[in-house]
Design a protein around this motif. Structure first.
Motif, short mmCIF file in Angstrom:
data_model
loop_
_atom_site.label_atom_id
_atom_site.label_comp_id
_atom_site.label_asym_id
_atom_site.label_seq_id
_atom_site.Cartn_x
_atom_site.Cartn_y
_atom_site.Cartn_z
N ARG A 101 -14.08 -11.21 42.21
CA ARG A 101 -14.81 -12.44 41.88
C ARG A 101 -15.02 -13.25 43.15
N ALA A 102 -16.17 -13.91 43.23
CA ALA A 102 -16.57 -14.57 44.47
C ALA A 102 -17.20 -15.93 44.20
N LEU A 103 -17.38 -16.68 45.27
CA LEU A 103 -18.12 -17.95 45.24
C LEU A 103 -19.38 -17.79 46.08
N VAL A 104 -20.48 -18.32 45.59
CA VAL A 104 -21.76 -18.26 46.30
C VAL A 104 -22.19 -19.70 46.61
N PRO A 105 -22.12 -20.13 47.87
CA PRO A 105 -22.53 -21.51 48.19
C PRO A 105 -24.03 -21.69 48.03
N ALA A 106 -24.43 -22.85 47.51
CA ALA A 106 -25.85 -23.13 47.27
C ALA A 106 -26.09 -24.63 47.32
N SER A 107 -27.31 -25.00 47.65
CA SER A 107 -27.73 -26.40 47.58
C SER A 107 -28.47 -26.69 46.28
N GLY A 108 -28.82 -25.64 45.56
CA GLY A 108 -29.55 -25.76 44.30
C GLY A 108 -30.28 -24.45 44.04
N PHE A 109 -31.05 -24.42 42.96
CA PHE A 109 -31.78 -23.20 42.62
C PHE A 109 -33.15 -23.56 42.04
N TYR A 110 -34.01 -22.56 41.96
CA TYR A 110 -35.35 -22.73 41.40
C TYR A 110 -35.40 -22.06 40.03
N GLU A 111 -36.16 -22.68 39.15
CA GLU A 111 -36.39 -22.07 37.85
C GLU A 111 -37.83 -22.35 37.42
N ARG A 126 -31.30 -29.32 41.58
CA ARG A 126 -30.26 -29.63 42.55
C ARG A 126 -29.20 -30.55 41.93
N PRO A 127 -27.98 -30.54 42.49
CA PRO A 127 -26.95 -31.45 41.96
C PRO A 127 -27.34 -32.90 42.25
N ARG A 128 -27.13 -33.76 41.26
CA ARG A 128 -27.47 -35.17 41.42
C ARG A 128 -26.69 -35.82 42.56
N HIS A 129 -25.46 -35.38 42.75
CA HIS A 129 -24.64 -35.99 43.79
C HIS A 129 -24.95 -35.43 45.18
N GLY A 130 -25.85 -34.44 45.25
CA GLY A 130 -26.19 -33.83 46.53
C GLY A 130 -25.10 -32.89 47.01
N GLY A 131 -25.20 -32.49 48.25
CA GLY A 131 -24.19 -31.63 48.84
C GLY A 131 -24.32 -30.18 48.42
N VAL A 132 -23.27 -29.42 48.74
CA VAL A 132 -23.26 -27.99 48.47
C VAL A 132 -22.36 -27.71 47.26
N LEU A 198 -16.52 -20.15 32.69
CA LEU A 198 -17.88 -19.61 32.59
C LEU A 198 -18.66 -20.38 31.55
N LYS A 199 -18.96 -21.61 31.87
CA LYS A 199 -19.62 -22.52 30.94
C LYS A 199 -20.75 -23.25 31.65
N PRO A 200 -21.68 -23.83 30.89
CA PRO A 200 -22.76 -24.59 31.52
C PRO A 200 -22.22 -25.84 32.23
N ALA A 201 -22.91 -26.25 33.28
CA ALA A 201 -22.58 -27.51 33.94
C ALA A 201 -22.87 -28.66 32.98
N GLU A 202 -22.20 -29.78 33.18
CA GLU A 202 -22.43 -30.95 32.35
C GLU A 202 -23.92 -31.35 32.40
N PRO A 203 -24.47 -31.91 31.32
CA PRO A 203 -25.91 -32.21 31.27
C PRO A 203 -26.42 -33.07 32.42
N ASP A 204 -25.60 -33.97 32.94
CA ASP A 204 -26.06 -34.85 34.01
C ASP A 204 -25.71 -34.34 35.40
N PHE A 205 -25.23 -33.09 35.50
CA PHE A 205 -24.83 -32.56 36.81
C PHE A 205 -26.04 -32.28 37.70
N PHE A 206 -27.10 -31.70 37.11
CA PHE A 206 -28.29 -31.33 37.87
C PHE A 206 -29.46 -32.27 37.57
N GLU A 207 -30.38 -32.34 38.49
CA GLU A 207 -31.68 -32.95 38.26
C GLU A 207 -32.75 -31.92 38.59
#
Length: 252
Positions: A101-111, A126-132, A198-207
């Motif tokens: 199992r691994a971690l993949v660093p990201a600034s956000g993703f496209y959909e 992207r995460p609302r709080h910014g960062g990685v 292995l669950k969805p991020a909280e609803p307000d985590f991403f914008e």
């Protein structure tokens, strides 16, 4: 799903977040696509005596997991995503789920949100709080017939949260920093022990930011891909209705 993502943070920021040894310099990447190299962090050797730092190693892998038992990768679909709900049972992923199992660093993703039968509108998410942040990943090494070994990987996905399901029904799994150690500990933590992560991020985590269709082409790789794009009025109305409905559902 997660078919494109970006990593625009500095190497120092990524190193600090992942808790890995010093990383080689790398440029910001705005349009990372399957088959390209991606950075992954895995649990490393035992930590040095007296050290409080977690021992993790970082490596570049091909984005598109090839199971170790595969004879010819061309006979398989491109496995750049793995469904978290079934990864521990699927032949292609179960060994990596147990041991790598691994971690993949990201600034956000496209959909992409499907509009009618023809048009798909891209979003930069992207995460609302910014960062990685860190996606849940799986790593597998595959040996070519000639003996050359290639490290490969996939990103785990889960059902989309209430905020994003109006764009797409799947999203990458995000592992929070406080859970890094448990997720990466394949010696003591079996897949069933980390299933709760292995669950969805909280609803307000991403914008979600509408962007132009330039991101559709892998050759386009500049920061302008993340600029907000104008959208037709009908699309704005459709998104608002979806968002309003999601907000109502989150009250119950």
């Amino acid at each position: 799903m997660c078919g494109r993502f970006a990593l625009t943070a500095t190497p120092d920021a990524v190193q600090s977040m992942l808790g890995v040894m010093e990383l080689d310099p790398f440029p910001p990447r705005y349009n990372i696509a399957p088959t390209q190299p991606i950075l992954m962090a895995l649990s490393g050797p035992s930590r040095a005596p007296g050290s409080n730092l977690p021992s993790r190693s970082a490596l570049l892998v091909r984005w598109g997991l090839i199971p170790s038992w595969a004879k010819n990768p061309a006979d398989l679909p491109l496995l750049f995503n793995a469904r978290s709900e079934t990864a521990a049972q699927k032949a292609s992923f179960k060994t990596a789920m147990r041991h790598r199992r691994a971690l993949v660093p990201a600034s956000g993703f496209y959909e992409w949100r499907r509009v009618g039968n023809k048009r798909a509108e891209p979003y930069w998410i992207r995460p609302r709080h910014g960062g990685v942040i860190a996606f849940a990943g799986l790593m597998e090494s595959w040996s070519e017939p000639g003996g050359t070994e290639m490290d490969t990987g996939a990103i785990l996905t889960t059902e989309a949260n209430a905020r994003l399901k109006g764009i797409h029904h799947r999203m990458p799994v995000v592992i929070e920093p406080q859970d890094f150690e448990r997720w990466l500990d394949c010696l003591n933590q079996e897949p069933r022990h980390v299933a709760d992560l292995l669950k969805p991020a909280e609803p307000d985590f991403f914008e979600a930011i509408p962007v132009s269709d330039k991101v559709n082409k892998v050759a386009n790789a500049g920061p302008e891909l993340q600029d907000r794009a104008e959208r037709p009025a009908d699309a704005i109305t459709a998104e608002k209705k979806s968002s309003d409905k999601d907000d109502q559902l989150t009250l119950f």
